[in-house]
Design a protein around this motif. Structure first.
Motif, mmCIF file in Angstrom:
data_model
loop_
_atom_site.group_PDB
_atom_site.id
_atom_site.type_symbol
_atom_site.label_atom_id
_atom_site.label_comp_id
_atom_site.label_asym_id
_atom_site.label_seq_id
_atom_site.Cartn_x
_atom_site.Cartn_y
_atom_site.Cartn_z
ATOM 1 N N LYS A 4 -44.624 -103.939 -17.079
ATOM 2 C CA LYS A 4 -43.552 -104.816 -16.601
ATOM 3 C C LYS A 4 -42.700 -104.151 -18.064
ATOM 4 C CE LYS A 4 -45.066 -109.326 -15.081
ATOM 5 N NZ LYS A 4 -45.619 -110.746 -15.871
ATOM 6 N N ALA A 5 -42.974 -103.385 -18.070
ATOM 7 C CA ALA A 5 -42.660 -103.051 -19.300
ATOM 8 C C ALA A 5 -41.704 -103.473 -20.475
ATOM 9 C CB ALA A 5 -41.181 -101.730 -18.742
ATOM 10 N N MET A 6 -43.153 -104.985 -20.582
ATOM 11 C CA MET A 6 -41.944 -105.813 -21.652
ATOM 12 C C MET A 6 -42.815 -105.975 -22.824
ATOM 13 S SD MET A 6 -39.844 -108.509 -20.973
ATOM 14 C CE MET A 6 -39.585 -108.697 -19.276
ATOM 15 N N PRO A 7 -42.034 -105.847 -23.943
ATOM 16 C CA PRO A 7 -41.161 -106.955 -24.272
ATOM 17 C C PRO A 7 -39.543 -105.274 -24.011
ATOM 18 C CG PRO A 7 -42.183 -106.388 -26.110
ATOM 19 C CD PRO A 7 -42.634 -106.000 -25.267
ATOM 20 N N LEU A 8 -39.665 -104.421 -23.963
ATOM 21 C CA LEU A 8 -39.224 -103.176 -24.302
ATOM 22 C C LEU A 8 -37.818 -103.356 -23.152
ATOM 23 C CD1 LEU A 8 -40.850 -99.522 -25.424
ATOM 24 C CD2 LEU A 8 -39.988 -101.323 -26.418
ATOM 25 N N LYS A 9 -38.628 -104.074 -21.902
ATOM 26 C CA LYS A 9 -37.259 -103.628 -21.270
ATOM 27 C C LYS A 9 -35.932 -105.313 -21.208
ATOM 28 C CE LYS A 9 -38.985 -104.495 -16.281
ATOM 29 N NZ LYS A 9 -38.687 -105.448 -15.188
ATOM 30 N N ILE A 10 -36.265 -106.475 -22.503
ATOM 31 C CA ILE A 10 -35.783 -107.016 -23.196
ATOM 32 C C ILE A 10 -34.856 -106.196 -24.479
ATOM 33 C CG2 ILE A 10 -35.387 -109.341 -24.156
ATOM 34 C CD1 ILE A 10 -37.481 -110.184 -22.474
ATOM 35 N N TRP A 11 -35.392 -105.589 -24.914
ATOM 36 C CA TRP A 11 -35.100 -105.301 -25.997
ATOM 37 C C TRP A 11 -34.747 -103.707 -26.379
ATOM 38 C CZ3 TRP A 11 -40.179 -104.732 -28.917
ATOM 39 C CH2 TRP A 11 -40.770 -106.473 -29.634
ATOM 40 N N LEU A 12 -34.692 -102.152 -25.283
ATOM 41 C CA LEU A 12 -33.950 -101.607 -25.287
ATOM 42 C C LEU A 12 -32.073 -101.606 -24.292
ATOM 43 C CD1 LEU A 12 -36.434 -99.075 -24.522
ATOM 44 C CD2 LEU A 12 -35.429 -99.805 -26.561
ATOM 45 N N PRO A 13 -32.203 -102.867 -23.730
ATOM 46 C CA PRO A 13 -30.330 -102.781 -22.979
ATOM 47 C C PRO A 13 -29.974 -103.357 -23.814
ATOM 48 C CG PRO A 13 -32.320 -103.708 -21.541
ATOM 49 C CD PRO A 13 -33.229 -103.553 -22.835
ATOM 50 N N ASP A 67 -25.079 -101.112 -27.776
ATOM 51 C CA ASP A 67 -24.111 -100.209 -28.546
ATOM 52 C C ASP A 67 -24.019 -98.258 -29.502
ATOM 53 O OD1 ASP A 67 -26.014 -101.381 -30.726
ATOM 54 O OD2 ASP A 67 -24.067 -102.843 -30.678
ATOM 55 N N LEU A 68 -25.668 -98.008 -29.452
ATOM 56 C CA LEU A 68 -26.237 -97.284 -29.430
ATOM 57 C C LEU A 68 -24.858 -96.237 -29.525
ATOM 58 C CD1 LEU A 68 -29.788 -96.980 -29.563
ATOM 59 C CD2 LEU A 68 -28.722 -97.081 -31.573
ATOM 60 N N PRO A 69 -24.761 -94.829 -29.615
ATOM 61 C CA PRO A 69 -23.961 -94.018 -29.441
ATOM 62 C C PRO A 69 -24.605 -93.113 -28.677
ATOM 63 C CG PRO A 69 -24.380 -93.350 -30.614
ATOM 64 C CD PRO A 69 -25.037 -94.384 -31.141
ATOM 65 N N PHE A 70 -23.782 -92.513 -27.345
ATOM 66 C CA PHE A 70 -24.587 -91.569 -26.215
ATOM 67 C C PHE A 70 -25.679 -91.996 -25.340
ATOM 68 C CE2 PHE A 70 -27.665 -88.182 -24.966
ATOM 69 C CZ PHE A 70 -26.897 -87.680 -23.661
ATOM 70 N N ILE A 71 -26.675 -92.637 -25.898
ATOM 71 C CA ILE A 71 -28.385 -93.408 -25.254
ATOM 72 C C ILE A 71 -28.328 -94.886 -25.066
ATOM 73 C CG2 ILE A 71 -29.862 -91.827 -25.728
ATOM 74 C CD1 ILE A 71 -30.652 -93.759 -28.034
ATOM 75 N N GLY A 72 -27.066 -95.536 -25.607
ATOM 76 C CA GLY A 72 -27.007 -96.786 -25.684
ATOM 77 C C GLY A 72 -26.626 -97.208 -24.162
ATOM 78 N N ASN A 73 -25.537 -96.229 -23.431
ATOM 79 C CA ASN A 73 -24.444 -96.380 -21.987
ATOM 80 C C ASN A 73 -25.515 -96.092 -20.910
ATOM 81 O OD1 ASN A 73 -23.093 -98.298 -23.332
ATOM 82 N ND2 ASN A 73 -21.449 -97.108 -22.817
ATOM 83 N N SER A 74 -26.529 -95.291 -21.302
ATOM 84 C CA SER A 74 -27.178 -94.435 -20.023
ATOM 85 C C SER A 74 -28.616 -95.026 -19.762
ATOM 86 C CB SER A 74 -26.635 -93.049 -20.562
ATOM 87 O OG SER A 74 -26.878 -92.869 -21.435
ATOM 88 N N PHE A 75 -29.634 -94.286 -20.839
ATOM 89 C CA PHE A 75 -30.871 -94.552 -20.656
ATOM 90 C C PHE A 75 -31.347 -95.820 -21.101
ATOM 91 C CE2 PHE A 75 -30.822 -90.290 -22.054
ATOM 92 C CZ PHE A 75 -31.285 -89.238 -21.301
ATOM 93 N N MET A 76 -30.338 -96.791 -21.962
ATOM 94 C CA MET A 76 -30.710 -98.026 -22.635
ATOM 95 C C MET A 76 -30.600 -99.156 -21.426
ATOM 96 S SD MET A 76 -31.955 -97.646 -25.378
ATOM 97 C CE MET A 76 -32.825 -96.122 -26.338
ATOM 98 N N GLN A 77 -29.821 -99.279 -20.403
ATOM 99 C CA GLN A 77 -29.891 -99.715 -19.918
ATOM 100 C C GLN A 77 -31.013 -99.484 -17.751
ATOM 101 O OE1 GLN A 77 -28.382 -102.315 -20.377
ATOM 102 N NE2 GLN A 77 -27.626 -101.192 -21.978
ATOM 103 N N GLN A 78 -31.722 -97.989 -18.303
ATOM 104 C CA GLN A 78 -32.491 -98.132 -17.412
ATOM 105 C C GLN A 78 -33.902 -98.337 -17.569
ATOM 106 O OE1 GLN A 78 -30.322 -96.103 -15.202
ATOM 107 N NE2 GLN A 78 -29.044 -95.516 -16.001
ATOM 108 N N GLU A 79 -34.630 -99.350 -15.709
ATOM 109 C CA GLU A 79 -35.469 -99.616 -16.751
ATOM 110 C C GLU A 79 -36.884 -98.231 -15.662
ATOM 111 O OE1 GLU A 79 -36.831 -102.222 -11.990
ATOM 112 O OE2 GLU A 79 -36.092 -103.083 -13.774
ATOM 113 N N TRP A 80 -36.183 -97.061 -15.227
ATOM 114 C CA TRP A 80 -37.546 -95.560 -15.728
ATOM 115 C C TRP A 80 -37.115 -95.592 -16.784
ATOM 116 C CZ3 TRP A 80 -36.547 -91.408 -17.861
ATOM 117 C CH2 TRP A 80 -35.007 -92.160 -18.152
#
Lengths: 454, 373
Positions: free
Chosen positions: A178-187, A191-204
């Motif tokens: 379920k990728a829990m709890p990272l699925k809650i924490w990472l998105p 506001d992290l530069p570069f990865i905040g709006n991209s990787f952090m929002q991706q389920e994979w």
């Protein structure tokens, strides 16, 4: 004892890695204490609260008002003495005792890495970490060219246990499937530069992080111990811990782990580090050339080895005590602490207490902020042993205020790893009558779900 | 062997960190949720319009109180009362916005709606002329609750109330106190509105990071705090005796008016739900909100989105409140269990907001200041 064990115990090695480790540990601890002090946490965590949550059996360990600062001072000074290797044995014992005392004062502040420090400093009491490059050498006018190899290996073993147990703990259905709890924490790190709006929002990416975190923990000790992969492994250690530091508020821990893993390198590497230190110390005219050199022999090895063996037997078995409890570990947390279960859960609760007069049936709700800091309230709200201890505190308080026939009931809702909040405590149970023990707490309501795995 | 494991792991890591596209497979959003848009919707379509509705209504109330003070009689009293209720209802839409100037004034709402009033403080002030509405001691002797007392409760009937402002030896004292209260309310309100329309709006909208001091996080905290304390506890919980050994029927909002406590509570609940759903103050269009944020985050619980669960809970609480007497004091005396049932319905939503929603947002809350692990 078989001959192989005997030979192993007689193996000698250069003391430089242990000396570098001692210095790194002492410096990191000193910085940690200073940072803690500087942030005002001694005040907010230990002086301001009216009430402190104790560990079962350690209720006698409490903050001691303004003198609490003194404990921190002892801890900081002993860390410094450890770093320079002055009166090492006394210093590390003082450090272990003061640090552990601090950790036992209030379990709201429990962190696995504080426990790691306590455990590690206990082990260090039995290691000749001042055998080389220490002020003690200068005072005794002798230095050692070799120490028993097992002393350095014991630290490697402890680090290995921590990583591997942390890895095992990640082998569970919530973490992996379920990728829990990272699925809650990472998105929320948008506001992290570069990865905040991209990787952090991706389920994979959440899944990739979960899986690679698990694999990292399980194999890193082996990569560190193997000479060919050591530098690669160390690179991973640095990357992994710096990355987690960017993502989560975990203070000094990543740096402590990075410094700790240096112990896996050979003596040559540490001698080069010590040479840098020597150059830095040159202006102080410290002459160490005239020291007598000899081989270190552990005088009390007969006493020390059984202690260390018992210590590791404990470290290896204790995290499995959860098997003795019937219910879902993450839900009841019976056997959860002191087991290297790091960053495994996103758990929050809301718990309200009702004081009832058993004769009249009349009652009223307690405003938790009258008694607890918001940090304590947050911790209390989802951990059963906190709820029970606080219920007793409230019962005693209102009894002393003149309330009669006091009963204490809790209405509690808890949400775990992305599940909807659900009732947590049996509202019909008078918690004031329940006693803390190592037995399973039958007033925790069932989880109604299953988390498979370790 | 170990070399192979290392290779596989290294490859996995490199793959994990280098591929920038082909990422839509999981069905997870590729666009970042625009939190600034959420704040814009809050500011431009809800907060500022709500204040711009409340401000003039309060000024109207001020005018009618001035008329009443100039010529106290039954008809000027009734006009003041009518405008009091209109403004009090509009107030329910702004009390939760304790941010910016409202917070900087040492909590604007402390000066507007702390109840029950302490009658002795008002009466002493009237008798002696000695009072300072700026001090915390007078939080519970001003604002709407003080107007409630002066316009409805200062004497047993309307003739008696008018007499307090005409023939009573302390009539001048009553007039001064009443005037001071409404002037202060109006003055503070104008300050808050001016701040929103002259700069603070941009600051609010642009502070959308996930830090303890960002307006997004503060707003979430303030919103939940208001719902839990201002609405659930103050309007229903405290009077119905949830926090005390016996019910306290005199602690309802609008106690002296005797018929609006329910209407004010329903107004407040609507305001809360509209903010949650991002519904425009003037109209029925909705925009970015907590609801759409929860939908973006796919916070599905038991087969539905958490926002639907929260809305259902708000609706349930509304139904329970609608079934109460329009005067909560009366309801508490006749059948208090209905009050506590309404409280329970409101409380369940506290858990959904404070635990489930905050957890899903993974907000950096202001009060937790320590390391995690």
């Amino acid at each position: 004892m078989s001959t192989r064990v005997k030979t192993y115990l007689n193996n000698q090695t250069h003391p430089a890695p242990l000396a570098v480790f001692r210095i790194g540990f002492g410096v990191m601890m000193l910085l940690s204490i200073l940072r803690f002090w500087w942030n005002g946490w001694i005040e907010t965590l230990y002086i301001l609260p009216k009430f402190h949550f104790s560990y079962y059996g350690f209720e006698w360990i409490k903050p001691i008002g303004d003198y609490t600062y003194l404990i921190f001072a002892v801890c900081g000074i002993s860390a410094f003495l450890v770093a320079i290797g002055l009166k090492y044995r006394i210093a590390i014992i003082a450090f272990f005792l003061s640090f552990t005392y601090i950790e036992l004062m209030d379990k709201s502040a429990y962190l696995n890495h504080y426990y790691f420090i306590s455990v590690l400093s206990f082990l260090m009491i039995f290691l000749p970490a001042n055998a080389y490059f220490s002020v003690d050498n200068l005072l005794k006018k002798k230095t050692y060219t070799a120490i028993p190899k097992w002393t350095i290996d014991s630290i490697k073993l402890l680090v290995g246990v921590v990583y591997i147990y942390a890895g095992f703990a990640k082998i569970n259905s919530d973490w992996l499937f379920k990728a829990m709890p990272l699925k809650i924490w990472l998105p929320s790190k948008y506001d992290l530069p570069f990865i905040g709006n991209s990787f952090m929002q991706q389920e994979w990416f959440h899944y990739a992080m979960s899986w690679s975190g698990m694999i990292y923990d399980l194999i890193i000790p082996f990569l560190l111990i193997t000479k060919r992969t050591r530098w690669f492994a160390f690179g991973l250690v640095v990357f992994f811990h710096v990355f987690t530091r960017v993502l989560f508020p975990i203070g000094m821990f990543p740096y402590i782990m990075i410094v700790t893993t240096l112990i896996f390198f050979d003596a040559d590497f540490h001698l080069r580090i010590l040479n840098v230190f020597r150059k830095l110390l040159k202006p102080f005219r410290v002459y160490s050339e005239n020291l007598k050199t000899q081989i270190y022999h552990c005088k009390k090895q007969k006493l020390v080895l059984p202690i260390i063996t018992l210590f590791f037997v404990f470290q290896i078995t204790f995290p499995f005590r959860y098997l003795l409890y019937p219910n879902e570990l993450f839900w009841t947390e019976e056997g959860f602490r002191f087991s290297w279960r790091v960053m495994l859960m996103e758990k929050m609760g809301n718990t309200a207490f009702k004081i009832v007069d058993s004769e009249t049936g009349h009652g009223f709700l307690v405003d938790n902020s009258d008694f607890l800091t918001s940090f304590q309230e947050k911790q209390m709200s989802f951990q059963p042993d906190f709820i029970l201890e606080y219920a007793h505190y409230l019962g005693d308080h209102f009894k002393s205020q003149g309330h009669k026939n006091v009963q204490v009931f809790a209405e509690s809702y808890v949400a775990l790893n992305g599940r909807l909040s659900q009732p947590y405590i049996d509202t019909r149970i008078d918690l004031y009558k329940e006693k803390e023990s190592f037995r399973s707490k039958n007033w925790i309501l069932p989880f109604h779900d299953e988390i498979k795995g370790f | 062997m170990i070399k192979n494991i290392a290779l596989v792991f290294g490859l996995a890591l490199i793959m994990g960190c280098s591929s920038t596209d082909d990422s839509d497979k999981g069905g997870s959003g590729t666009d970042d949720f625009d939190r600034s848009a959420l704040l814009k919707n809050l500011a431009d379509n809800i907060i500022i319009p709500a204040y711009q509705d409340f401000g003039p209504k309060l000024t109207t109330l001020k005018g009618s109180i001035e008329s009443f003070v100039a010529t106290p009689n039954q008809s000027t009293l009734e006009a003041a009362r009518k405008n009091w209720l209109i403004a009090y209802k509009a107030w329910q839409h702004v009390e939760m916005f304790n941010i910016g100037k409202a917070e900087a004034l040492n909590e604007y709402y402390y000066f507007m709606n702390i109840y029950p009033v302490t009658v002795s403080d008002i009466e002493n002030g009237v008798s002696t002329g000695n009072y300072d509405l700026n001090t915390p001691n007078y939080h519970d002797a001003q604002g709407f609750p003080a107007l409630d007392y002066l316009l409805y409760g200062v004497a047993a009937d309307d003739a008696g109330i008018v007499a307090k402002f005409t023939s009573d030896p302390k009539a001048e004292g009553y007039k001064d106190y009443l005037t001071d209260v409404i002037n202060r309310m109006d003055n503070l309100t104008q300050q808050v509105i001016t701040d929103w329309t002259s700069g603070y709006r941009d600051q609010f909208v642009n502070s959308s990071k996930n830090t303890a001091t960002s307006s997004l996080n503060k707003f979430v905290n303030d919103f939940i705090f208001y719902y839990e304390k201002g609405l659930r506890a103050n309007k229903i919980g405290i009077p119905s005796g949830v926090f005390s050994t016996t019910p306290l029927a005199d602690k309802v909002e609008g106690y002296y008016n005797q018929e609006v406590s329910k209407a004010l509570t329903l107004e407040a609940l609507n305001a809360v739900q509209d903010v949650f759903n991002g519904k425009s103050f003037n109209g029925s269009t909705t925009g970015a909100s907590f609801k759409t944020y929860l939908e973006y985050l796919k916070v599905d619980r038991n087969g539905q989105n958490l926002s639907a669960i929260i809305n259902a809970q708000f609706n349930e609480a509304r139904t329970k409140i609608e079934g109460l007497n329009s005067n909560f004091s009366k309801q508490i005396v006749t059948d208090n269990t209905k009050m506590t049932v309404a409280y329970d319905a409101l409380q369940r939503a506290v858990v959904y907001l404070k635990v489930d929603m905050v957890q899903a947002f993974n907000i950096s809350v202001d009060y937790v200041d320590a390391d995690g692990d």
